[in-house]
Design a protein around this motif. Structure first.
Motif, PDB file in Angstrom:
ATOM      1  N   ILE A 149       0.809  -1.149  -0.026  1.00 61.83           N
ATOM      2  CA  ILE A 149      -0.183   0.066   0.020  1.00 61.83           C
ATOM      3  C   ILE A 149       0.919   1.314  -0.041  1.00 61.83           C
ATOM      4  N   GLY A 150       0.667   2.165  -0.861  1.00 60.98           N
ATOM      5  CA  GLY A 150       1.404   3.504  -1.088  1.00 60.98           C
ATOM      6  C   GLY A 150       0.921   3.909  -2.331  1.00 60.98           C
ATOM      7  N   PRO A 151       1.367   5.352  -2.406  1.00 60.89           N
ATOM      8  CA  PRO A 151       1.254   5.938  -3.830  1.00 60.89           C
ATOM      9  C   PRO A 151       1.754   4.996  -5.153  1.00 60.89           C
ATOM     10  N   ARG A 152       1.168   5.184  -6.242  1.00 62.53           N
ATOM     11  CA  ARG A 152       1.318   4.199  -7.116  1.00 62.53           C
ATOM     12  C   ARG A 152       2.803   5.078  -7.862  1.00 62.53           C
ATOM     13  N   PRO A 153       3.861   4.175  -8.293  1.00 54.79           N
ATOM     14  CA  PRO A 153       4.859   4.645  -8.603  1.00 54.79           C
ATOM     15  C   PRO A 153       4.780   5.133 -10.113  1.00 54.79           C
ATOM     16  N   GLU A 154       5.254   6.242 -10.479  1.00 51.97           N
ATOM     17  CA  GLU A 154       5.031   6.923 -11.752  1.00 51.97           C
ATOM     18  C   GLU A 154       6.489   6.978 -12.389  1.00 51.97           C
ATOM     19  N   ARG A 155       6.335   7.225 -13.868  1.00 48.77           N
ATOM     20  CA  ARG A 155       7.613   7.182 -14.407  1.00 48.77           C
ATOM     21  C   ARG A 155       8.326   8.475 -14.301  1.00 48.77           C
TER      22      ARG A 155
ATOM     23  N   THR B  74      -1.157  -1.059  -4.350  1.00 43.65           N
ATOM     24  CA  THR B  74      -2.473  -0.471  -4.569  1.00 43.65           C
ATOM     25  C   THR B  74      -2.376   0.767  -3.653  1.00 43.65           C
ATOM     26  N   GLY B  75      -3.356   1.745  -3.358  1.00 44.30           N
ATOM     27  CA  GLY B  75      -3.134   3.163  -2.643  1.00 44.30           C
ATOM     28  C   GLY B  75      -4.505   3.694  -2.460  1.00 44.30           C
ATOM     29  N   TRP B  76      -4.375   4.740  -1.662  1.00 44.82           N
ATOM     30  CA  TRP B  76      -5.734   5.461  -1.285  1.00 44.82           C
ATOM     31  C   TRP B  76      -6.048   6.255  -2.717  1.00 44.82           C
ATOM     32  N   ALA B  77      -5.403   6.641  -3.425  1.00 49.00           N
ATOM     33  CA  ALA B  77      -5.636   7.341  -4.692  1.00 49.00           C
ATOM     34  C   ALA B  77      -6.482   6.406  -5.803  1.00 49.00           C
ATOM     35  N   GLN B  78      -5.747   5.237  -5.613  1.00 51.10           N
ATOM     36  CA  GLN B  78      -6.164   4.048  -6.654  1.00 51.10           C
ATOM     37  C   GLN B  78      -7.796   3.609  -6.415  1.00 51.10           C
ATOM     38  N   VAL B  79      -8.051   3.415  -4.934  1.00 49.32           N
ATOM     39  CA  VAL B  79      -9.291   2.834  -4.627  1.00 49.32           C
ATOM     40  C   VAL B  79     -10.515   4.064  -4.758  1.00 49.32           C
ATOM     41  N   ASN B  80     -10.055   5.349  -4.619  1.00 49.37           N
ATOM     42  CA  ASN B  80     -10.781   6.314  -4.534  1.00 49.37           C
ATOM     43  C   ASN B  80     -11.057   7.228  -5.712  1.00 49.37           C
TER      44      ASN B  80
ATOM     45  N   ASP C  45      -4.890  17.294 -14.550  1.00 48.99           N
ATOM     46  CA  ASP C  45      -5.923  17.729 -13.553  1.00 48.99           C
ATOM     47  C   ASP C  45      -6.063  16.203 -12.526  1.00 48.99           C
ATOM     48  N   ASP C  46      -6.206  15.060 -13.212  1.00 51.15           N
ATOM     49  CA  ASP C  46      -6.243  13.727 -12.471  1.00 51.15           C
ATOM     50  C   ASP C  46      -5.187  13.671 -11.676  1.00 51.15           C
ATOM     51  N   SER C  47      -3.777  13.998 -11.998  1.00 50.76           N
ATOM     52  CA  SER C  47      -2.793  13.628 -11.394  1.00 50.76           C
ATOM     53  C   SER C  47      -2.776  14.553 -10.117  1.00 50.76           C
ATOM     54  N   LEU C  48      -3.360  16.018 -10.121  1.00 56.09           N
ATOM     55  CA  LEU C  48      -3.497  16.723  -9.091  1.00 56.09           C
ATOM     56  C   LEU C  48      -4.393  16.030  -7.890  1.00 56.09           C
ATOM     57  N   ILE C  49      -5.510  15.429  -8.325  1.00 52.88           N
ATOM     58  CA  ILE C  49      -6.577  14.847  -7.595  1.00 52.88           C
ATOM     59  C   ILE C  49      -5.899  13.692  -6.980  1.00 52.88           C
ATOM     60  N   LYS C  50      -5.110  12.905  -7.754  1.00 55.11           N
ATOM     61  CA  LYS C  50      -4.505  11.680  -7.045  1.00 55.11           C
ATOM     62  C   LYS C  50      -3.369  12.148  -6.163  1.00 55.11           C
ATOM     63  N   LEU C  51      -2.636  13.165  -6.295  1.00 60.29           N
ATOM     64  CA  LEU C  51      -1.633  13.659  -5.315  1.00 60.29           C
ATOM     65  C   LEU C  51      -2.390  14.068  -4.083  1.00 60.29           C
ATOM     66  N   GLN C  52      -3.536  14.653  -4.117  1.00 67.90           N
ATOM     67  CA  GLN C  52      -4.098  15.039  -2.941  1.00 67.90           C
ATOM     68  C   GLN C  52      -4.682  13.580  -2.210  1.00 67.90           C
ATOM     69  N   TYR C  53      -5.166  12.621  -2.829  1.00 65.93           N
ATOM     70  CA  TYR C  53      -5.398  11.405  -2.246  1.00 65.93           C
ATOM     71  C   TYR C  53      -3.845  10.857  -1.380  1.00 65.93           C
ATOM     72  N   ASP C  54      -2.827  10.766  -2.265  1.00 57.97           N
ATOM     73  CA  ASP C  54      -1.647  10.244  -1.934  1.00 57.97           C
ATOM     74  C   ASP C  54      -0.887  10.894  -0.550  1.00 57.97           C
TER      75      ASP C  54
END
Length: 464
Positions: free
Chosen positions: A381-387, A412-418, A426-435
Motif C-alpha cells: 500500500i502506497g502511492p502508485r509509482p510513476e515514470r 494499491t493505494g488511497w488514490a487508486q481505490v478512490n 488535473d487527474d494527477s493533481l487529484i490523485k496527489l491529494q489522495y496520496d
C-alpha cells in the motif's frame, strides 16, 4: 440561538449509525422470526454471544466491501438495494461455511432459506427507511462560506460532491475590493450586514472560512464572526472541512505554508508499525505469487492469443527518496506501444489489447509486482509509482508532487481505490491529494480500509 429543531449527522456519525442499525435490525429480525416460527437455527444465532459476534463481524466487513457504508451509495435506493443483496448473500454464505464459529447447521434446510430472507428483508426495510427519511432534506447540513467570489464555484463543487448532505446555501464575499452582490446558481450572495440575521433564521450547521488572504478578513467581518461564535455557531477553516469531507489534502489551495497543514504522520517512522508491515507484505507477496503461478497457464494462453508479445515487461519507475527501479508487470498493451513517445494511458486506450483490458480490470497484470515488494522496492500500500518522465513534467507544474516519494510506492493505494484512472494533469493533481492524505494519516486502520476497498474494486471489475 435555538437549534433544537435541527438534526445533523457528521459523516462519521452517519456511517456509525448505518453500521449499528444494520446489526440491530438484523438481530431483532432473526430473534423474533426464530421465536415466532420456533426456528432453532435462527434462535441459536442470536442467543449465543460468539455466534452473534461472528455474524456481526461478517455483516460489517462484507458490507464494507460492497459499499454499504458509502454515503453516496446509502442515499441511493437502487445502489443500496444491489449492495444489500450482495452483502446478505456473501454474509450468509460465509456464516454457513464456518460451522465451528457459527451456529450448527440445521437438519431442516428451510431454516437456512428463512435465515437468508430474514436478514435480507431486515436490511432492505431499514435501508429504505434511511433513504426515505434520514437521508432527506431534513438532515441536510446547510453551510455559509466566507470566500472570494472567484472561489465560490470551485469550493461548492468540491464540498457538495464529497457529501450529498452538505449544502452551501450562501456565501459572503471576503474581497473588500469587489463587494458587488453576485449569486452563483442556488448559492445566495449575502451582504455582510445580513450575515448574523441569516444565520439565526436558517439555523445553519456551520460557517466555513475559505478566504486565502488574511487581510481580507476585515475588522467588521471579524467582529460578526466572533459574535456568531459566541452565540454557538460552529466556525471552521476550509482546509479542515475539505480534508474531512473529501479525505484528500487540498494542495491546490495551499501556498508556501503547506507544512503548517501537512505534518508527516509519526507512523511513517514508527519502527514497530514498519516491522509488522514488512512481515505482512512478505506473507501477502508469497501468497500473491503462488496465486499468480496457478494462473500462469491461463495467462500464457491469453497472452499468446490476445497480446502476441512477451509475457512480462519492465518499465522504469520512481520509488522512495526519488530512486528509480524497474517495475515488473504482465503485458497488457500491443508491442511498441510508445514508439511515438511516453503518454498517459487512458481508460479506453487503443493500445490496450482486449485480453490486456481484462487483466487490468481484474488487477491480474499487477501480480508480478509482488517480486518488487519482496525486493524492497515497493510496498503493498502506497502511492502508485510513476515514470521519471512524468514525475519531472508534473513536478514542474504541481507543487509538492515529489512529496509522494517520502514512502515506498505501492501495489494499491488511497488514490487508486478512490479515483478513476489518471489521464491528465488535473487527474494527477487529484490523485496527489489522495496520496498526501494517506501519507499524513497513514495507519493500520487506513491500510485495512484500502485493502477492503481494493477487494471491492476487483469484485466490481473496476480496475484500470
Amino acid at each position: 440561538m435555538n437549534k433544537k429543531n435541527q438534526i445533523h449527522f457528521e459523516v462519521s456519525e452517519r456511517k456509525v449509525l448505518l453500521r449499528i442499525f444494520d446489526v440491530v435490525f438484523v438481530l431483532l429480525a432473526l430473534y423474533f422470526t426464530g421465536d415466532v416460527l420456533d426456528l432453532e437455527y435462527l434462535k441459536a444465532s442470536t442467543r449465543d454471544f460468539h455466534y452473534v459476534m461472528v455474524l456481526v463481524l461478517y455483516l460489517n466487513s462484507i458490507g464494507t466491501v460492497f459499499e454499504m457504508y458509502s454515503l453516496q451509495v446509502a442515499s441511493n435506493q437502487f445502489q443500496v438495494l444491489k449492495s444489500t443483496i450482495l452483502t446478505t448473500s456473501v454474509t450468509v454464505l460465509f456464516y454457513l461455511l464456518t460451522p465451528i464459529f457459527s451456529a450448527e447447521l440445521p437438519s431442516n434446510r428451510i431454516q437456512i432459506v428463512l435465515f437468508y430472507f430474514t436478514i435480507l428483508f431486515a436490511l432492505i426495510l431499514w435501508r429504505t427507511f434511511y433513504v426515505k427519511f434520514l437521508a432527506s432534506n431534513r438532515f441536510v447540513q446547510n453551510v455559509v462560506l466566507v470566500c472570494d467570489r472567484e472561489q465560490v464555484e470551485e469550493l461548492v463543487t468540491e464540498l457538495e460532491n464529497s457529501d450529498p448532505h452538505y449544502r452551501i446555501i450562501a456565501y459572503v464575499n471576503s474581497d473588500s475590493v469587489n463587494d458587488n452582490l453576485h449569486e452563483y446558481h442556488f448559492v445566495k450572495n449575502l451582504h455582510l450586514d445580513d450575515l448574523v440575521q441569516f444565520v439565526k433564521e436558517k439555523n445553519l450547521f456551520e460557517i466555513v472560512i475559505a478566504s486565502q488572504k488574511t487581510e481580507d478578513i476585515t475588522v467588521e467581518l471579524y467582529q460578526k464572526l466572533l459574535h456568531l461564535l459566541e452565540s454557538g455557531t460552529t466556525i471552521r477553516e476550509y482546509t479542515q472541512v475539505y480534508e474531512n469531507k473529501t479525505q484528500r489534502i487540498p494542495v491546490h489551495y495551499m501556498t508556501r505554508d503547506f507544512y503548517k497543514f501537512f505534518p508527516f504522520n509519526r507512523t511513517n517512522s514508527n519502527q514497530l508499525y514498519l516491522l509488522n508491515l514488512k512481515i505482512m507484505e512478505t506473507l501477502i507477496s508469497i501468497v500473491g505469487l503462488f496465486f499468480g503461478i496457478l494462473l500462469i497457464p491461463f495467462i500464457l494462453l491469453g497472452n499468446a492469443i490476445g497480446n502476441r508479445g512477451k509475457l512480462f515487461y519492465t518499465q522504469e519507475r520512481v520509488g522512495k527518496n526519488g530512486k528509480t527501479f524497474q517495475i515488473l508487470k504482465f503485458r497488457t498493451m500491443v508491442n511498441n506501444a510508445e514508439r511515438e513517445g511516453a503518454v498517459f494511458s487512458t481508460p479506453n486506450d487503443s493500445r490496450v489489447t482486449p485480453f490486456g483490458k481484462f487483466m487490468r480490470k481484474t488487477r491480474i497484470d499487477e501480480i508480478p509486482q509482488f517480486i518488487n515488494i519482496l525486493k524492497g522496492e515497493m510496498a503493498v500500500i502506497g502511492p502508485r509509482p510513476e515514470r521519471p518522465f512524468f514525475v519531472k513534467e508534473i513536478a514542474e507544474i504541481m507543487p509538492f508532487y515529489e512529496t509522494r516519494h517520502v514512502i515506498k510506492p505501492g501495489l494499491t493505494g488511497w488514490a487508486q481505490v478512490n479515483y478513476s484512472y489518471g489521464e491528465s494533469m488535473d487527474d494527477s493533481l487529484i490523485k496527489l491529494q489522495y496520496d498526501l492524505y494517506y501519507i499524513k494519516h497513514r495507519s493500520v486502520f487506513l491500510d485495512l480500509n484500502i485493502t477492503i476497498k481494493t477487494i471491492s474494486t476487483v469484485l466490481f471489475y473496476r480496475g484500470q
